[in-house]
Design a protein around this motif. Structure first.
Motif, PDB file in Angstrom:
ATOM      1  N   ALA A  40      -6.957  16.834  -2.621  1.00 53.16           N
ATOM      2  CA  ALA A  40      -5.700  16.617  -3.341  1.00 53.16           C
ATOM      3  C   ALA A  40      -4.501  16.763  -2.413  1.00 53.16           C
ATOM      4  O   ALA A  40      -3.569  15.954  -2.447  1.00 53.16           O
ATOM      5  CB  ALA A  40      -5.594  17.599  -4.512  1.00 53.16           C
ATOM      6  N   VAL A  41      -4.523  17.771  -1.560  1.00 55.39           N
ATOM      7  CA  VAL A  41      -3.417  17.969  -0.618  1.00 55.39           C
ATOM      8  C   VAL A  41      -3.395  16.836   0.406  1.00 55.39           C
ATOM      9  O   VAL A  41      -2.323  16.345   0.772  1.00 55.39           O
ATOM     10  CB  VAL A  41      -3.519  19.355   0.060  1.00 55.39           C
ATOM     11  N   GLY A  42      -4.554  16.388   0.845  1.00 60.57           N
ATOM     12  CA  GLY A  42      -4.620  15.254   1.773  1.00 60.57           C
ATOM     13  C   GLY A  42      -4.061  13.990   1.152  1.00 60.57           C
ATOM     14  O   GLY A  42      -3.336  13.225   1.799  1.00 60.57           O
ATOM     15  N   SER A  43      -4.389  13.763  -0.106  1.00 61.17           N
ATOM     16  CA  SER A  43      -3.867  12.593  -0.819  1.00 61.17           C
ATOM     17  C   SER A  43      -2.353  12.687  -0.972  1.00 61.17           C
ATOM     18  O   SER A  43      -1.648  11.682  -0.812  1.00 61.17           O
ATOM     19  CB  SER A  43      -4.529  12.491  -2.193  1.00 61.17           C
ATOM     20  N   LEU A  44      -1.854  13.867  -1.263  1.00 61.07           N
ATOM     21  CA  LEU A  44      -0.408  14.075  -1.373  1.00 61.07           C
ATOM     22  C   LEU A  44       0.273  13.768  -0.046  1.00 61.07           C
ATOM     23  O   LEU A  44       1.300  13.097  -0.002  1.00 61.07           O
ATOM     24  CB  LEU A  44      -0.106  15.513  -1.792  1.00 61.07           C
ATOM     25  N   ASN A  45      -0.321  14.233   1.038  1.00 65.76           N
ATOM     26  CA  ASN A  45       0.254  13.998   2.359  1.00 65.76           C
ATOM     27  C   ASN A  45       0.246  12.508   2.703  1.00 65.76           C
ATOM     28  O   ASN A  45       1.211  11.994   3.273  1.00 65.76           O
ATOM     29  CB  ASN A  45      -0.498  14.793   3.423  1.00 65.76           C
ATOM     30  N   GLU A  46      -0.829  11.798   2.357  1.00 63.49           N
ATOM     31  CA  GLU A  46      -0.888  10.353   2.607  1.00 63.49           C
ATOM     32  C   GLU A  46       0.189   9.617   1.817  1.00 63.49           C
ATOM     33  O   GLU A  46       0.834   8.701   2.343  1.00 63.49           O
ATOM     34  CB  GLU A  46      -2.265   9.810   2.233  1.00 63.49           C
ATOM     35  N   THR A  47       0.402  10.012   0.587  1.00 64.79           N
ATOM     36  CA  THR A  47       1.421   9.386  -0.250  1.00 64.79           C
ATOM     37  C   THR A  47       2.814   9.626   0.331  1.00 64.79           C
ATOM     38  O   THR A  47       3.634   8.712   0.407  1.00 64.79           O
ATOM     39  CB  THR A  47       1.355   9.952  -1.682  1.00 64.79           C
ATOM     40  N   ARG A  48       3.059  10.846   0.764  1.00 64.43           N
ATOM     41  CA  ARG A  48       4.352  11.178   1.362  1.00 64.43           C
ATOM     42  C   ARG A  48       4.576  10.416   2.664  1.00 64.43           C
ATOM     43  O   ARG A  48       5.658   9.880   2.909  1.00 64.43           O
ATOM     44  CB  ARG A  48       4.431  12.680   1.627  1.00 64.43           C
ATOM     45  N   THR A  49       3.538  10.313   3.481  1.00 69.78           N
ATOM     46  CA  THR A  49       3.642   9.601   4.753  1.00 69.78           C
ATOM     47  C   THR A  49       3.904   8.116   4.529  1.00 69.78           C
ATOM     48  O   THR A  49       4.726   7.507   5.229  1.00 69.78           O
ATOM     49  CB  THR A  49       2.365   9.801   5.585  1.00 69.78           C
ATOM     50  N   ALA A  50       3.220   7.525   3.551  1.00 65.75           N
ATOM     51  CA  ALA A  50       3.426   6.102   3.252  1.00 65.75           C
ATOM     52  C   ALA A  50       4.862   5.861   2.798  1.00 65.75           C
ATOM     53  O   ALA A  50       5.501   4.883   3.221  1.00 65.75           O
ATOM     54  CB  ALA A  50       2.443   5.643   2.179  1.00 65.75           C
ATOM     55  N   SER A  51       5.377   6.747   1.961  1.00 65.86           N
ATOM     56  CA  SER A  51       6.756   6.617   1.496  1.00 65.86           C
ATOM     57  C   SER A  51       7.731   6.751   2.658  1.00 65.86           C
ATOM     58  O   SER A  51       8.690   5.975   2.780  1.00 65.86           O
ATOM     59  CB  SER A  51       7.057   7.684   0.445  1.00 65.86           C
ATOM     60  N   GLU A  52       7.490   7.714   3.523  1.00 64.56           N
ATOM     61  CA  GLU A  52       8.361   7.933   4.679  1.00 64.56           C
ATOM     62  C   GLU A  52       8.341   6.724   5.618  1.00 64.56           C
ATOM     63  O   GLU A  52       9.388   6.301   6.115  1.00 64.56           O
ATOM     64  CB  GLU A  52       7.905   9.183   5.421  1.00 64.56           C
ATOM     65  N   ASN A  53       7.158   6.164   5.848  1.00 63.41           N
ATOM     66  CA  ASN A  53       7.039   4.992   6.728  1.00 63.41           C
ATOM     67  C   ASN A  53       7.778   3.784   6.151  1.00 63.41           C
ATOM     68  O   ASN A  53       8.441   3.056   6.893  1.00 63.41           O
ATOM     69  CB  ASN A  53       5.578   4.654   6.980  1.00 63.41           C
ATOM     70  N   MET A  54       7.643   3.571   4.852  1.00 61.21           N
ATOM     71  CA  MET A  54       8.330   2.441   4.224  1.00 61.21           C
ATOM     72  C   MET A  54       9.847   2.627   4.270  1.00 61.21           C
ATOM     73  O   MET A  54      10.590   1.674   4.524  1.00 61.21           O
ATOM     74  CB  MET A  54       7.852   2.249   2.787  1.00 61.21           C
ATOM     75  N   THR A  55      10.305   3.855   4.034  1.00 65.07           N
ATOM     76  CA  THR A  55      11.740   4.124   4.083  1.00 65.07           C
ATOM     77  C   THR A  55      12.280   3.921   5.500  1.00 65.07           C
ATOM     78  O   THR A  55      13.350   3.327   5.683  1.00 65.07           O
ATOM     79  CB  THR A  55      12.029   5.560   3.611  1.00 65.07           C
ATOM     80  N   THR A  56      11.556   4.363   6.489  1.00 66.63           N
ATOM     81  CA  THR A  56      11.954   4.190   7.881  1.00 66.63           C
ATOM     82  C   THR A  56      11.996   2.717   8.252  1.00 66.63           C
ATOM     83  O   THR A  56      12.929   2.258   8.924  1.00 66.63           O
ATOM     84  CB  THR A  56      10.995   4.948   8.819  1.00 66.63           C
TER      85      THR A  56
END
Length: 102
Positions: A40-56
Protein backbone atom coordinates in the motif's frame (compact mmCIF):
# COMPACT_ATOMS: atom_id res chain seq x y z
CA UNK A 1 -41.88 -16.16 -18.58
CA UNK A 2 -40.18 -19.07 -16.84
CA UNK A 3 -38.02 -18.61 -13.79
CA UNK A 4 -34.94 -20.80 -13.77
CA UNK A 5 -33.76 -22.38 -10.55
CA UNK A 6 -30.56 -21.10 -9.03
CA UNK A 7 -29.07 -24.53 -8.54
CA UNK A 8 -27.31 -26.23 -5.68
CA UNK A 9 -26.20 -23.73 -3.08
CA UNK A 10 -23.27 -24.73 -0.91
CA UNK A 11 -21.94 -22.85 2.04
CA UNK A 12 -18.35 -21.68 2.08
CA UNK A 13 -18.19 -23.20 5.55
CA UNK A 14 -18.56 -26.64 3.96
CA UNK A 15 -15.33 -26.11 2.02
CA UNK A 16 -12.50 -27.86 3.93
CA UNK A 17 -9.96 -25.33 2.66
CA UNK A 18 -11.94 -22.49 4.21
CA UNK A 19 -11.24 -23.65 7.75
CA UNK A 20 -7.51 -23.95 7.03
CA UNK A 21 -7.46 -20.42 5.65
CA UNK A 22 -8.89 -19.11 8.93
CA UNK A 23 -6.37 -20.96 11.09
CA UNK A 24 -3.28 -18.83 10.70
CA UNK A 25 -0.58 -18.26 13.25
CA UNK A 26 0.11 -14.79 14.61
CA UNK A 27 3.43 -14.78 12.76
CA UNK A 28 1.68 -15.53 9.45
CA UNK A 29 -0.92 -12.85 10.10
CA UNK A 30 1.78 -10.33 10.99
CA UNK A 31 3.76 -11.19 7.87
CA UNK A 32 0.66 -10.93 5.70
CA UNK A 33 -0.32 -7.56 7.19
CA UNK A 34 3.23 -6.29 6.83
CA UNK A 35 3.31 -7.30 3.15
CA UNK A 36 -0.07 -5.62 2.56
CA UNK A 37 1.09 -2.45 4.29
CA UNK A 38 4.34 -2.33 2.30
CA UNK A 39 2.41 -2.78 -0.96
CA UNK A 40 0.00 0.00 0.00
CA UNK A 41 2.80 2.43 0.84
CA UNK A 42 4.62 1.49 -2.37
CA UNK A 43 1.47 2.14 -4.38
CA UNK A 44 1.03 5.50 -2.66
CA UNK A 45 4.61 6.43 -3.50
CA UNK A 46 4.14 5.42 -7.16
CA UNK A 47 1.00 7.55 -7.39
CA UNK A 48 2.77 10.53 -5.85
CA UNK A 49 5.78 10.11 -8.14
CA UNK A 50 3.58 9.90 -11.25
CA UNK A 51 1.77 13.08 -10.21
CA UNK A 52 5.05 14.87 -9.53
CA UNK A 53 6.50 13.79 -12.90
CA UNK A 54 3.43 14.98 -14.80
CA UNK A 55 3.44 18.31 -12.97
CA UNK A 56 7.14 18.80 -13.70
CA UNK A 57 6.62 17.93 -17.37
CA UNK A 58 3.81 20.49 -17.62
CA UNK A 59 5.96 23.15 -15.92
CA UNK A 60 8.72 22.53 -18.48
CA UNK A 61 6.26 23.18 -21.27
CA UNK A 62 6.13 19.61 -22.53
CA UNK A 63 3.04 18.36 -24.34
CA UNK A 64 1.02 17.13 -21.35
CA UNK A 65 -2.75 17.31 -21.06
CA UNK A 66 -3.76 19.60 -18.18
CA UNK A 67 -6.69 17.34 -17.35
CA UNK A 68 -4.40 14.35 -16.89
CA UNK A 69 -2.10 16.38 -14.64
CA UNK A 70 -5.04 17.44 -12.47
CA UNK A 71 -6.40 13.87 -12.33
CA UNK A 72 -2.99 12.52 -11.30
CA UNK A 73 -2.74 15.20 -8.61
CA UNK A 74 -6.17 14.37 -7.22
CA UNK A 75 -5.39 10.63 -7.23
CA UNK A 76 -2.23 11.30 -5.22
CA UNK A 77 -4.13 13.56 -2.82
CA UNK A 78 -6.93 11.05 -2.24
CA UNK A 79 -4.44 8.21 -1.79
CA UNK A 80 -2.52 10.21 0.81
CA UNK A 81 -5.67 11.20 2.70
CA UNK A 82 -6.86 7.59 2.72
CA UNK A 83 -3.50 6.38 4.01
CA UNK A 84 -3.52 8.96 6.79
CA UNK A 85 -7.05 7.97 7.82
CA UNK A 86 -6.15 4.26 7.87
CA UNK A 87 -3.12 5.10 10.00
CA UNK A 88 -5.30 7.14 12.37
CA UNK A 89 -7.80 4.29 12.71
CA UNK A 90 -5.00 1.78 13.38
CA UNK A 91 -3.54 4.01 16.09
CA UNK A 92 -6.99 4.55 17.57
CA UNK A 93 -7.60 0.78 17.65
CA UNK A 94 -4.21 0.19 19.28
CA UNK A 95 -4.92 2.81 21.94
CA UNK A 96 -8.31 1.24 22.61
CA UNK A 97 -6.72 -2.17 23.06
CA UNK A 98 -4.14 -0.70 25.45
CA UNK A 99 -6.94 0.85 27.56
CA UNK A 100 -8.64 -2.53 28.02
CA UNK A 101 -8.40 -3.98 31.48
CA UNK A 102 -7.24 -7.56 31.75
Amino acid sequence: MAIESIGNQTSIMANPGYRNALETTPAQASSSFSAWLNDAVGSLNETRTASENMTTAMARGEDVDLHQVMIAGQKASVALETTVEVRNKAIEAYQEIMRMQV
